[in-house]
Write an enzyme that holds these catalytic residues in place. Structure first.
Site, short mmCIF file in Angstrom:
data_model
loop_
_atom_site.label_atom_id
_atom_site.label_comp_id
_atom_site.label_asym_id
_atom_site.label_seq_id
_atom_site.Cartn_x
_atom_site.Cartn_y
_atom_site.Cartn_z
N ASN A 157 9.66 46.89 64.78
CA ASN A 157 9.70 47.29 63.37
C ASN A 157 11.02 48.01 63.08
O ASN A 157 11.33 49.02 63.72
CB ASN A 157 8.54 48.24 63.03
CG ASN A 157 8.62 48.74 61.60
OD1 ASN A 157 8.37 48.00 60.66
ND2 ASN A 157 9.00 50.01 61.42
N GLU A 158 11.80 47.46 62.19
CA GLU A 158 13.03 48.05 61.66
C GLU A 158 13.97 48.58 62.75
O GLU A 158 14.39 49.75 62.73
CB GLU A 158 12.69 49.12 60.63
CG GLU A 158 11.92 48.53 59.44
CD GLU A 158 11.67 49.48 58.29
OE1 GLU A 158 11.92 50.69 58.44
OE2 GLU A 158 11.23 48.99 57.22
N PRO A 159 14.34 47.72 63.69
CA PRO A 159 15.24 48.16 64.75
C PRO A 159 16.65 48.49 64.25
O PRO A 159 17.43 49.12 64.98
CB PRO A 159 15.26 46.97 65.71
CG PRO A 159 14.97 45.79 64.85
CD PRO A 159 13.97 46.30 63.84
N ALA A 197 12.32 41.89 61.52
CA ALA A 197 11.51 42.96 60.90
C ALA A 197 12.36 44.15 60.52
O ALA A 197 11.95 45.30 60.66
CB ALA A 197 10.38 43.38 61.84
N HIS A 224 12.38 43.56 55.48
CA HIS A 224 11.71 44.47 54.55
C HIS A 224 12.66 44.86 53.43
O HIS A 224 13.89 44.77 53.59
CB HIS A 224 11.28 45.76 55.27
CG HIS A 224 10.43 45.55 56.46
ND1 HIS A 224 10.26 46.52 57.43
CD2 HIS A 224 9.67 44.49 56.87
CE1 HIS A 224 9.44 46.07 58.38
NE2 HIS A 224 9.07 44.84 58.05
#
Length: 490
Positions: A157-159, A197, A224
């Site tokens: 998630n959101e690396p 992501a 996102h």
């Protein structure tokens, strides 16, 4: 006055239900709570999403990967099975976000959120590969390949928010993605894997180029976005600003174009997290009537572009910054801590109630649908852009009310017409709570009162014998919504 004309037998297009294909939740362990489950049951009964995505399926609270003190590695799927069994029992497929690093496998101590999710890369590639392989194998053994191959597996998630959700580099994330994707495909080639992501539409081209150059499997592209944006530095917001609602459309158009021009032109594009703003205390942006009108405008603008658009999130049983301090505290849910419906709940409910055939129109903030039996459901709203909001109070708006006339042709016979409204004064538990004096702790009676207040108001209910034409006139206040159910009864 804005006037829009429709004919019941005019050109139609399928209603794009991409907004129902997924919804988000906080971290997976919270979904074992009965209040979260009660909220999810309600949402599934009245809206009906197809999948749910949450953080932290590898978190130590779920407990899949453990090394007891001085002992050997243990895999434990007891909590996982309870989580996924429940989701599936109410019609929600797991959208599997593969995060975060189990403490016993972590290369460092950096964590994020109140629940302390470890965001450091795995220290042992072989152990991470074993975790992924054992996890996927268990899912297939329990739920069957036919079911699991319909799920999405999203890596991390959101690396791109380095130092917040990931302490490694972009290259280290791509390396982890490649290892994870290849391991899933080795379990079974039909398993769907994707990423990156990221936040803010980041790393899209870089991800696609990497997968093409290194022959890495990718079945979908995910990212996102929020309408309020910020620079993220060392885990803190700086420079938060409102980008304008049309930025949501422009983001998606750019991302889709990048995918179409890549080595994977037919790759599905999924936005797996979105909302008005990422600020946890933004009460007006999450709990008020504004959120509902923003959602309706954004979903209409993006129709036909995405495979899924996963609103963040189901419920205010949500603890990234800790449990909510007040009944309405700016968290992301469709319902609050007590299961009280927010105005945005009604936006999704009304959307879900539209018929599957949509009459083609260039009306910017109106949708008219028909059923095979000749019934009509229409949804209209008045989205007004804010001006320089501070994200800690009501947004200043750039416009006022909108007068509208909708002319429907081709309606013959007797019809029952019911109109529901949601705005600042109607169907708005947040405003009702403020009028109560914003009590921090609600009594059972207050909860029940707010649940009743939260329901949309019926602003019109009548039977008419129509000889071809129905004219609907109304005035929509800022952020006002009206939903008309027009049913033939004779």
């Amino acid at each position: 006055m804005d006037t829009f004309h429709f004919h019941l037998h005019g050109d139609v297009q399928p209603l794009d239900r991409f907004f129902q294909n997924c919804i988000g939740s906080c971290h997976a362990y919270l979904t074992l709570r009965e209040d979260w489950r009660e909220h999810a049951r309600l949402i599934q009964r009245e809206i009906g999403f197809r999948a749910v995505r949450s953080h932290g399926i590898f978190h130590d609270l779920v407990g899949i990967y453990q090394i007891p003190w001085g002992g050997e590695r243990v895999f434990n799927f007891q909590n996982l099975d309870k989580i996924y069994d429940f989701w599936l029992s109410i019609g929600l497929k797991p959208f599997v976000e593969l995060s975060f690093t189990p403490r016993a496998l972590a290369s460092g101590d950096r964590t994020v959120f109140h629940y302390q999710a470890n965001v450091t890369p795995p220290k042992d590639r072989g152990e991470w590969e074993l975790l992924i392989r054992t996890f996927a194998t268990h899912l297939i053994e329990r739920y069957g390949l036919e079911e699991v191959q319909t799920w999405y597996f999203e890596v991390w998630n959101e690396p791109d928010l380095q130092g917040i959700f990931w302490t490694g580099s972009m290259e280290e994330y791509f390396d982890l993605y490649a290892l994870t994707a290849r391991t899933l495909k080795a379990v079974h080639p039909s398993l769907k894997v994707g990423g990156p992501a990221t936040s803010r539409n980041m790393w899209v081209k870089e991800m696609l180029d990497y997968c093409a150059a290194h022959n890495v499997p990718i079945d979908f592209l995910s990212t996102h976005h929020y309408c309020a944006d910020a620079a993220f530095e060392m885990g803190e917001f700086s420079g938060i600003h409102w980008r304008g609602q049309k930025a949501m459309l422009h983001d998606v158009q750019r991302t889709v174009q990048t995918v179409r021009q890549s080595a994977f032109p037919n790759l599905p594009v999924l936005y797996t997290e979105w909302n008005v703003s990422p600020i946890h205390e933004d009460v007006y942006g999450k709990d008020s009537e504004f959120t509902a009108a923003f959602v309706l405008q954004t979903v209409k603008d993006l129709s036909g572009l995405l495979e899924a658009y996963s609103y963040w999130a189901i419920s205010d049983v949500f603890e990234e910054s800790g449990p909510g301090l007040t009944p309405f505290s700016g968290k992301y849910g469709l319902v609050n801590l007590h299961g009280i419906k927010k105005p945005v709940y009604h936006a999704f409910h009304f959307l879900s109630q539209l018929y599957d055939e949509e009459l083609v129109s260039d009306a910017p903030s109106l949708r008219v649908t028909r059923s095979p039996e000749g019934n009509v459901r229409l949804l209209t709203w008045n989205f007004v852009e804010p001006v320089n909001p501070d994200f800690h109070s009501d947004y200043p708006l750039s416009g006022g009310e909108r007068e509208e006339e909708i002319v429907l042709e081709g309606l013959q016979g007797e019809y029952e017409i019911t109109c529901y409204q949601v705005d600042r004064e109607h169907g708005n538990a947040f405003r009702a709570w403020l009028a109560m004096g914003s009590p921090q702790y609600l009594t059972a009676a207050q909860v029940e009162q707010l649940k009743q207040t939260a329901e949309p108001s019926v602003c019109d209910h009548q039977r008419l014998i129509l000889d071809g034409t129905l004219r609907i006139k109304h005035v929509l206040p800022p952020s006002g919504i009206r939903f008309y159910d027009i049913r033939r009864v004779g």
